[in-house]
Every structure is written in structure tokens, then in C-alpha cells.
Design a protein around this motif. Structure first.
Motif, PDB file in Angstrom:
ATOM      1  N   PRO A   1      -8.601  10.180 -34.491  1.00  0.00           N
ATOM      2  CA  PRO A   1      -8.123   9.104 -33.617  1.00  0.00           C
ATOM      3  C   PRO A   1      -6.606   9.134 -33.492  1.00  0.00           C
ATOM      4  CG  PRO A   1      -8.617   8.237 -35.786  1.00  0.00           C
ATOM      5  CD  PRO A   1      -9.031   9.677 -35.809  1.00  0.00           C
ATOM      6  N   VAL A   2      -6.127   8.971 -32.276  1.00  0.00           N
ATOM      7  CA  VAL A   2      -4.684   8.942 -32.043  1.00  0.00           C
ATOM      8  C   VAL A   2      -4.138   7.571 -32.420  1.00  0.00           C
ATOM      9  CG1 VAL A   2      -2.948   8.915 -30.213  1.00  0.00           C
ATOM     10  CG2 VAL A   2      -4.640  10.738 -30.302  1.00  0.00           C
ATOM     11  N   GLY A   3      -2.974   7.576 -32.992  1.00  0.00           N
ATOM     12  CA  GLY A   3      -2.317   6.359 -33.465  1.00  0.00           C
ATOM     13  C   GLY A   3      -1.596   6.637 -34.760  1.00  0.00           C
ATOM     14  N   PRO A   4      -2.338   7.030 -35.821  1.00  0.00           N
ATOM     15  CA  PRO A   4      -1.694   7.308 -37.105  1.00  0.00           C
ATOM     16  C   PRO A   4      -0.769   8.526 -37.048  1.00  0.00           C
ATOM     17  CG  PRO A   4      -4.049   6.929 -37.372  1.00  0.00           C
ATOM     18  CD  PRO A   4      -3.800   7.049 -35.904  1.00  0.00           C
ATOM     19  N   THR A   5       0.280   8.488 -37.832  1.00  0.00           N
ATOM     20  CA  THR A   5       1.193   9.626 -37.942  1.00  0.00           C
ATOM     21  C   THR A   5       0.455  10.861 -38.424  1.00  0.00           C
ATOM     22  OG1 THR A   5       3.131   8.235 -38.320  1.00  0.00           O
ATOM     23  CG2 THR A   5       3.236  10.490 -39.162  1.00  0.00           C
ATOM     24  N   GLU A   6      -0.546  10.660 -39.292  1.00  0.00           N
ATOM     25  CA  GLU A   6      -1.307  11.799 -39.818  1.00  0.00           C
ATOM     26  C   GLU A   6      -1.971  12.596 -38.701  1.00  0.00           C
ATOM     27  OE1 GLU A   6      -0.370   8.981 -42.839  1.00  0.00           O
ATOM     28  OE2 GLU A   6      -1.463   8.689 -40.943  1.00  0.00           O
TER      29      GLU A   6
ATOM     30  N   THR B   1       1.189   7.219 -28.601  1.00  0.00           N
ATOM     31  CA  THR B   1       2.165   7.977 -27.812  1.00  0.00           C
ATOM     32  C   THR B   1       3.433   8.202 -28.623  1.00  0.00           C
ATOM     33  OG1 THR B   1       1.296   7.159 -25.704  1.00  0.00           O
ATOM     34  CG2 THR B   1       3.577   7.953 -25.719  1.00  0.00           C
ATOM     35  N   PHE B   2       3.913   7.148 -29.274  1.00  0.00           N
ATOM     36  CA  PHE B   2       5.137   7.256 -30.083  1.00  0.00           C
ATOM     37  C   PHE B   2       4.994   8.280 -31.206  1.00  0.00           C
ATOM     38  CE2 PHE B   2       6.856   5.671 -34.194  1.00  0.00           C
ATOM     39  CZ  PHE B   2       8.185   6.072 -34.006  1.00  0.00           C
ATOM     40  N   THR B   3       3.934   8.191 -31.998  1.00  0.00           N
ATOM     41  CA  THR B   3       3.797   9.090 -33.154  1.00  0.00           C
ATOM     42  C   THR B   3       3.639  10.542 -32.715  1.00  0.00           C
ATOM     43  OG1 THR B   3       1.405   8.637 -33.267  1.00  0.00           O
ATOM     44  CG2 THR B   3       2.854   7.330 -34.693  1.00  0.00           C
ATOM     45  N   CYS B   4       2.870  10.779 -31.650  1.00  0.00           N
ATOM     46  CA  CYS B   4       2.666  12.155 -31.192  1.00  0.00           C
ATOM     47  C   CYS B   4       3.939  12.741 -30.596  1.00  0.00           C
ATOM     48  CB  CYS B   4       1.519  12.206 -30.178  1.00  0.00           C
ATOM     49  SG  CYS B   4      -0.113  11.954 -30.906  1.00  0.00           S
ATOM     50  N   VAL B   5       4.655  11.941 -29.797  1.00  0.00           N
ATOM     51  CA  VAL B   5       5.901  12.442 -29.208  1.00  0.00           C
ATOM     52  C   VAL B   5       6.947  12.663 -30.290  1.00  0.00           C
ATOM     53  CG1 VAL B   5       7.803  11.908 -27.648  1.00  0.00           C
ATOM     54  CG2 VAL B   5       5.449  11.471 -26.937  1.00  0.00           C
TER      55      VAL B   5
END
Length: 305
Positions: free
Chosen positions: A62-67, A117-121
Motif C-alpha cells: 500500500p502506498v503511503g508509508p515510507t517503507e 505522493t510525498f513519501t514516494c517523491v
């Protein structure tokens, strides 16, 4: 235009718009990291790219966590040796009016769309800067984030926030040669399939027919594949001078959204007291009142149900 030798991550790319982006990037020559929360859906997406001679792998998370962001970048670098392109598409919706929206509904949508979006970028841009790669960041927005929409407090906040971050990243990443842009798609999706207004367009797509011109031209409403071309273009070397832009795309229509600018400026000596506003503001607002929400023209009679 070619993306040969490039490596891309597309979040939320198991199906729908995200899959269309991933398939088009692969068609242009990029190796792609597919992302979804379903193993079966992610594997099917990878197979669809490989069946057409492309290269793809999947990261199920799932997208969201820094991991998750770290896992996506690591997968790209470990498998293909680099990362050039990030498309942040993953999202969920939990629509309801303000007074019925729970904390959980709000937090989930913000976490996936905005934090994701923030963590992935952040992870991708850090890698690109450290390795001197003039990368491409492409974030998916929405008309709702630009104009608002009834029942979508959480979604409109997230998508407006994405555009705000893109404008900031375009400034921060310019020296490194990394571009950041937002794409605002208008296409037939699972969400629009339930809206009666779009029924004729959705039905046409389902049977493999061309959507009526009213939808494609007048509304700028088309298929997922109609949106994918601008994503591939922004990912290319040809778009190296395009950054900080919000580009709308759908059907036969392309738009460049303006950045917010004042539409009226007035002055009052000594400042604006409540009394001064009561006298002057009706005049100022009367010619400058801004609309909210999308306004669709009436359906042509032949398209009405």
C-alpha cells in the motif's frame, strides 16, 4: 521520442489509469515497476506488459508509508540499475458529505493520495539527486482538486495538496535538472461508470466503440489510453523544460491549468475595516465572484437515457 534505457515506477498501476500509464511507458521503451495492493492484479499487469515485449516487475504494497516508497525505489534500482521516472497515481476514495465523513474516511484518503505522493517523491527525488539523474516526477491530480466536488472533502483536499507540492518541488528540484508536473485526467473509470451523465460514453467504451464526439471533444472525456500519452511525453527528454505545470487531458482535449492569481485588487486608505468592507466589498465581488465545482452542459437529446 523514446524512453529506451529509462526506468519508471507507477504507483497504483495494477489497472485503470495507472495501468494505462505503465503500459504506455513500457511501449515507449521504459522498464516499469508496477505497484498494487493485490498480488493477482499486479501480476496480471506485469504479464500484460511482458506480452507486448516490455519489461516489468511488481511491488505489492500500500502506498503511503515510507517503507513502501523505499521498497519501490529499491526494486527499480536492484532490478534495472537506476530510476528515471516516477508517476504517483495510487489512490482510494471514500465519498460522503462533510457532516457524515468520519475521521477514518478522511485520514485514509489523505494518507494514500497526499502522504503517499510525498513519501514516494521524497524517496525518488533523493535517489535522483544523489545519482545526478535528471529525473521526471509526474503526479496525478484531479478536476476535483482544482474546482471542488460535492461529497469529496477528503479527495479534493488531497488532490489540491498534490498540486501545491508539485509547484514547490519544481522550484526545489530545478537545480538538479529534475522536473515535477501534475496531470489532471478526465477519463472513464470505475468511479465515472456509476454517474448517469457519462452512461453513453462508458457504454461505448465497454463495447469497443468510439465515444460520442460530445464527450471526447466538448467535455474532454475519453479513455484511460487517451491520458497516457501526456504522461509518456512528460517522462521524456523532450519535456526537460516543462516543470511546475498542471496539465489537463481527456478525450481529444488538452488544457494547461493556470496557477491561482488574484482576479481583483483594491485599496482602502488606513486598511480594510469591517465598515469599509460592508460598503465596498459588494462592488468588488459583484464582477469577480468565482465559481466552484464543474459545470456540465446538458446532454444532447440523442445521448439522454
Amino acid at each position: 521520442m523514446s524512453l529506451e534505457g529509462k526506468v519508471a515506477i507507477v504507483t497504483g498501476s495494477g489497472r485503470g489509469l495507472g495501468l494505462a500509464y505503465a503500459q504506455e511507458l513500457a511501449r515507449q521503451g521504459a522498464a516499469v515497476v508496477i505497484n498494487d495492493v493485490s498480488v493477482e492484479i499486479a501480476e496480471t499487469a506485469v504479464a500484460s506488459i511482458e506480452a507486448n515485449g516490455g519489461n516489468a516487475i511488481a511491488v505489492v504494497a500500500p502506498v503511503g508509508p515510507t517503507e513502501t516508497a523505499r521498497a519501490l525505489v529499491k526494486a527499480a534500482v536492484d532490478t534495472y540499475g537506476r530510476l528515471d521516472i516516477l508517476v504517483t497515481n495510487a489512490g482510494v476514495i471514500r465519498d460522503t458529505v462533510l457532516w457524515k465523513m468520519s475521521d477514518e474516511d478522511f485520514d485514509l484518503v489523505i494518507d494514500v493520495h497526499l502522504r503517499g505522493t510525498f513519501t514516494c517523491v521524497r524517496e525518488a527525488a533523493t535517489y535522483m539527486r544523489e545519482n545526478e539523474i535528471p529525473g521526471r516526477i509526474i503526479c496525478i491530480g484531479s478536476p476535483t482538486g482544482q474546482r471542488g466536488n460535492f461529497g469529496q472533502t477528503n479527495y479534493s483536499a488531497a488532490k489540491a495538496g498534490v498540486v501545491g507540492m508539485v509547484r514547490t518541488w519544481a522550484l526545489e528540484l530545478k537545480k538538479a535538472g529534475i522536473t515535477a508536473n501534475a496531470v489532471v485526467p478526465v477519463a472513464a473509470t470505475a468511479m465515472t461508470a456509476t454517474v448517469p451523465y457519462f452512461a453513453a460514453a462508458v457504454e461505448a467504451e465497454a463495447r469497443g466503440a468510439v465515444m460520442p464526439a460530445f464527450f471526447r471533444h466538448d467535455l474532454g472525456f475519453g479513455t484511460s489510453e487517451d491520458v497516457a500519452g501526456v504522461v509518456a511525453y512528460l517522462a521524456s527528454d523532450e519535456a526537460s523544460e516543462v516543470s511546475g505545470q498542471v496539465i489537463g487531458i481527456g478525450g481529444d482535449r488538452l488544457q494547461v491549468w493556470s496557477h491561482p492569481e488574484p482576479v481583483a485588487t483594491d485599496y482602502h486608505d488606513g486598511g480594510w475595516t469591517a465598515e469599509a468592507l460592508a460598503t465596498e466589498f459588494p462592488r468588488i465581488i459583484s464582477d469577480n465572484r468565482q465559481s466552484v465545482g464543474d459545470r456540465f452542459p446538458p446532454l444532447p437529446e440523442e445521448l439522454q437515457r
